[in-house]
Each structure stands twice: as C-alpha cells, then as structure tokens.
Design a protein around this motif. Structure first.
Motif, short mmCIF file in Angstrom:
data_model
loop_
_atom_site.label_atom_id
_atom_site.label_comp_id
_atom_site.label_asym_id
_atom_site.label_seq_id
_atom_site.Cartn_x
_atom_site.Cartn_y
_atom_site.Cartn_z
N GLY A 59 11.48 -0.74 -3.27
CA GLY A 59 12.16 0.45 -2.84
C GLY A 59 11.67 0.58 -1.31
O GLY A 59 12.18 1.54 -0.78
N TYR A 60 11.65 -0.71 -0.40
CA TYR A 60 11.57 -0.64 0.83
C TYR A 60 12.50 -2.00 1.42
O TYR A 60 12.48 -2.75 0.92
N MET A 77 1.06 -1.06 0.04
CA MET A 77 0.06 0.02 0.12
C MET A 77 0.89 1.41 -0.02
O MET A 77 0.75 2.27 -0.65
N ASP A 78 1.91 1.19 0.88
CA ASP A 78 2.89 2.60 0.91
C ASP A 78 3.71 2.45 -0.08
O ASP A 78 3.90 4.02 -0.51
N TYR A 131 7.51 1.41 -12.71
CA TYR A 131 8.63 0.95 -13.77
C TYR A 131 9.47 -0.31 -13.34
O TYR A 131 9.84 -1.33 -14.29
N GLU A 132 9.79 -0.30 -12.11
CA GLU A 132 10.68 -1.55 -11.48
C GLU A 132 9.87 -2.82 -11.50
O GLU A 132 10.67 -3.88 -11.93
N VAL A 133 8.34 -2.61 -11.16
CA VAL A 133 7.80 -3.99 -11.16
C VAL A 133 7.59 -4.38 -12.78
O VAL A 133 7.73 -5.52 -12.74
N LYS A 134 7.28 -3.58 -13.59
CA LYS A 134 7.18 -4.05 -15.03
C LYS A 134 8.41 -4.76 -15.24
O LYS A 134 8.41 -5.65 -16.15
N ILE A 143 -0.83 1.22 -9.51
CA ILE A 143 0.24 1.93 -8.75
C ILE A 143 0.61 3.33 -9.43
O ILE A 143 0.82 3.55 -10.35
N LYS A 144 0.45 3.98 -8.29
CA LYS A 144 0.82 5.76 -8.59
C LYS A 144 2.09 5.92 -8.52
O LYS A 144 2.42 7.18 -8.94
N ASN A 145 3.07 5.19 -7.84
CA ASN A 145 4.46 5.45 -7.81
C ASN A 145 5.24 5.05 -9.13
O ASN A 145 5.38 3.83 -9.26
#
Length: 271
Positions: A242-243, A94-95, A139-142, A132-134
């Motif tokens: 990114g976490y 979510m975050d 980009y990284e997920v794709k 996904i708004k981030n």
C-alpha cells in the motif's frame, strides 16, 4: 496507501535513503595503505612523487589521483545506495505493517563456520504475519504469498516473507549466489518465503533463473506498466504494502539528481 505527509513522510524517507550516499563525497583512495581515512592529493603526490618509476612515467599526476578517486568512489556509491535501499525498505515495512517493534522488520539466524565459530547472518527485511497490525496489508500479503508460492510450485510457509535487499545485481559472482541460496534454504526451513528485492531492473537473466529454480522469489525494478506485483518491486510495494515507492522516487527525483551530481563532481575532482 501511504502518501506524502502521512506516517510515511517523504522527508524522513528521503533522509534514510540519501544520508549514506552523502558520505561518498569524502571518499579518498587508500592506495594500498592502512589509513582508514584514505590518502588525500598531497599524500598521493608525496607517495607517487617519491617512487622513481611512477614519477618517471608520469603517474604522479593529479589526473591519476582523480582516476583512483573515481574508481573507488564508484564502488562506494553503489555500496552506499545499497545501504540506503535497505534502510528505506525496512522503514516502509515498519510503517505499512504497523509493527510495534523494529525487531520484526528484518531477520537473522546463526550459522557455524568450519572453524567451529558461530556467526550471525542477517536478511534485510521481513513480513512477519503474526506481527502485522495493518489488517489490509496482512490480507494482501497472505494473498500475494499464496499466489507467489503457486508460481514457484511450493507450499505456503507459515511465518511470512524475508527479503534480501539490493540496489542492483550486476555481478555474476558464484560465491555470492551460493550464499544467497544458502540463506534461502535456511529461510524455508524456518517457515519463510525468501525473496530477493532488487531496486534496479539490471540483473542477468541467468541469475534470475538460478534463483527461481532454487525456489527463491525475486522482485526487480521493472516498471509497473511492464509487470505486476509478482515481478516488479514497485508494483509489489503499491499493491501489497500500500505504498507508492515509484511515486516516492519520482517526487524526489530532482533533489536526488542534484545531490548525486554533487557527489560525482566531488569524486571526479582531485581536491
């Protein structure tokens, strides 16, 4: 990258993970009864003390009650850790993805039983590409999906990724594996890449190969130094979402150990 003090607050994540585990302190064995609260020590003494055979051979002792508490409590701890992992996983999604609606942090589908009833089955996490708004995470997920699907030798699905989250996977229960593969089949049919996310590194290699051979992805708790984002869950979180999930557990390790030890001490005590 989300760090301590940002929107991915350590204290919030800590409570999400630990809150279910604390319930284990109050665990009491049911001993074959119907009392949902379980049986306390006095109840055990009354039950076993009134049983001639058990009392004759000495099973009405406090040590036996402690053994029952420890055995059932161990199962309870693993179950509640699993719930904590699911809650933490969804909140980080979510975050990091900046979802507007928590609905998109997990996924469900309906299935008919042999008796004609409809049941709803849930998977614990979801990366819904259109939500996904981030932009960096998107980009990284794709990019990760493309490379992971190349490894599985399958086309990239349109909608995103769905996750079945587990704290560990020690069982070789074929019924569970069959259910997992059924879920994965439905996920593919609905345009999602199915991934099994295991926080622990302990999983039988035969299970890993069975899932991979059925075109299911799997990430486990392998150290980042030993594996990249296509094998290590911790590396996936850091490089794709990114976490720094490993960093979260490392920062909070002392507090977690203290709480877990308190729970274990309570379970090993007859009181």
């Amino acid at each position: 990258m989300l760090e301590e003090g940002s929107s991915g607050n350590d204290n919030d994540y800590y409570e999400l993970f630990m809150e279910p585990i604390r319930k284990c302190k109050d665990y009491k064995p049911k001993l074959g009864g119907n009392n949902s609260d379980g049986v306390d020590l006095d109840g055990f003494k009354s039950l076993y003390g009134s049983d001639s055979f058990y009392s004759w051979i000495g099973l009405d002792s406090e040590l036996m009650y402690s053994a029952h508490k420890a055995a059932g409590g161990m199962t309870s701890i693993y179950r509640q850790i699993g719930i904590g992992c699911e809650r933490l996983f969804r909140q980080i999604i979510m975050d990091t993805c900046l979802y507007d609606d928590p609905f998109f942090s997990n996924w469900s589908y309906e299935s008919k039983t042999s008796g004609g009833k409809v049941k709803t089955l849930y998977l614990d996490g979801r990366l819904e590409l259109n939500e996904i708004k981030n932009e960096k995470v998107l980009y990284e997920v794709k990019s990760w999906m493309q490379k992971y699907c190349d490894r599985l030798d399958v086309p990239v699905p349109l909608n995103g990724v769905v996750f079945e989250v587990r704290q560990g996977y020690k069982s070789k229960d074929s019924k569970r594996q069959n259910g997992d593969i059924d879920n994965a089949t439905v996920a593919w049919a609905n345009g999602y890449l199915p991934i099994f996310a295991i926080f622990s590194a302990q999983i039988d290699k035969d299970i890993v190969y069975r899932y991979i051979n059925n075109r299911c992805g799997i990430l486990t708790g392998i150290n980042e130094s030993d594996a990249g984002e296509f094998l290590s869950l911790f590396s996936f979180f850091r490089k794709v979402l990114g976490y720094d999930l490993a960093g979260f557990f490392q920062r909070n390790s002392d507090k977690m150990k203290l709480e877990i030890n308190t729970v274990l001490a309570k379970l090993l005590s007859p009181q």
